[in-house]
Design a protein around this motif. Sequence first.
Motif, PDB file in Angstrom:
ATOM      1  N   THR A  51       0.837  -1.202   0.000  1.00 37.09           N
ATOM      2  CA  THR A  51       0.000   0.000   0.000  1.00 37.09           C
ATOM      3  C   THR A  51       0.869   1.248   0.000  1.00 37.09           C
ATOM      4  N   ASP A  52       0.235   2.390  -0.309  1.00 37.64           N
ATOM      5  CA  ASP A  52       0.932   3.665  -0.205  1.00 37.64           C
ATOM      6  C   ASP A  52       0.832   4.183   1.229  1.00 37.64           C
ATOM      7  N   HIS A  57      -4.133   0.303  -1.764  1.00 35.77           N
ATOM      8  CA  HIS A  57      -3.429  -0.845  -2.354  1.00 35.77           C
ATOM      9  C   HIS A  57      -2.942  -0.529  -3.766  1.00 35.77           C
ATOM     10  N   TYR A  58      -1.807  -1.141  -4.116  1.00 39.59           N
ATOM     11  CA  TYR A  58      -1.289  -1.031  -5.473  1.00 39.59           C
ATOM     12  C   TYR A  58      -2.036  -2.018  -6.369  1.00 39.59           C
ATOM     13  N   GLU A  60      -1.304  -3.904  -9.636  1.00 41.18           N
ATOM     14  CA  GLU A  60      -0.234  -4.287 -10.570  1.00 41.18           C
ATOM     15  C   GLU A  60      -0.806  -4.512 -11.960  1.00 41.18           C
ATOM     16  N   ARG A 157       0.811  10.703  -8.668  1.00 37.23           N
ATOM     17  CA  ARG A 157       0.575   9.271  -8.838  1.00 37.23           C
ATOM     18  C   ARG A 157      -0.779   9.076  -9.511  1.00 37.23           C
ATOM     19  N   HIS A 159      -4.141   6.912 -10.092  1.00 36.90           N
ATOM     20  CA  HIS A 159      -5.010   5.997  -9.346  1.00 36.90           C
ATOM     21  C   HIS A 159      -6.143   5.512 -10.246  1.00 36.90           C
ATOM     22  N   THR A 164      -7.350   2.423  -5.882  1.00 36.68           N
ATOM     23  CA  THR A 164      -6.076   1.722  -5.929  1.00 36.68           C
ATOM     24  C   THR A 164      -5.079   2.517  -6.772  1.00 36.68           C
ATOM     25  N   VAL A 165      -3.795   2.251  -6.524  1.00 34.66           N
ATOM     26  CA  VAL A 165      -2.714   2.964  -7.219  1.00 34.66           C
ATOM     27  C   VAL A 165      -2.213   2.090  -8.363  1.00 34.66           C
ATOM     28  N   ALA A 167       0.274   0.388 -10.664  1.00 34.65           N
ATOM     29  CA  ALA A 167       1.662   0.028 -10.348  1.00 34.65           C
ATOM     30  C   ALA A 167       2.230  -0.900 -11.410  1.00 34.65           C
ATOM     31  N   GLU A 171       5.923  -0.927  -8.121  1.00 31.64           N
ATOM     32  CA  GLU A 171       6.186   0.497  -7.928  1.00 31.64           C
ATOM     33  C   GLU A 171       5.032   1.312  -8.501  1.00 31.64           C
ATOM     34  N   PRO A 172       4.596   2.362  -7.791  1.00 32.87           N
ATOM     35  CA  PRO A 172       3.476   3.157  -8.305  1.00 32.87           C
ATOM     36  C   PRO A 172       3.821   3.877  -9.602  1.00 32.87           C
TER      37      PRO A 172
END
Length: 201
Positions: A51-52, A57-58, A60, A157, A159, A164-165, A167, A171-172
């Motif tokens: 998570t960031d 949560h990332y 992928e 970043r 989202h 969620t981010v 990634a 890595e974001p």
Amino acid sequence: MSWTRALLPALVVCALLGALLAGATGCESDGASGDDGTARPTPVGKVLADTDEEGRHYREIDEGSAPEVAVEIQPADADKADADADAADKADADGWDVRLTVRRFRFSPAGTRREAEPGRGYALLRLDGRPLSVLRGPTHHLAGDVVPHGTHQVTVRLHADDGTVWAVDGEPVAGTADITVSDPVPTPQRQPRRTTAGPRP
């Protein structure tokens, strides 16, 4: 006796085929359409345990289809401010203009359903790691009083709409740029001329 032996395997095959067809139909109707019968997008990528800083949560995604973002920051043109503008507007005219360049990404308007779709979402602007603004478009004005003196890192970043981010390789997906705010150069002040009053002749 022989017809009974031949019938039993045929019944088993029919029962298996029926179960397979029923299962396929059930799976298809279970997740592919919404309540109104329209097709819903399928989940994208894989949500990671990582998570960031705020616990998001990332998500992928493969590098070949992942979105990209670059950040450019320029000092705002204070000369564009109208001479008749009030003090608040003049203060807002100072600061920094942030411009994002994105690839394989579309900004979602506010109020979009919280659901991850490929290459879609919003950007989160951070100053020295601290979240500042949610961006729903490629441009943003950063007021001058938000950035203190010194050198600071601005990070953006990307989202998904569900928070969620995006990634790649854990890595974001992000872009960074630096801002340096210097102390204003003091203007020389004229010293008053001192006169000494002496006794009159």
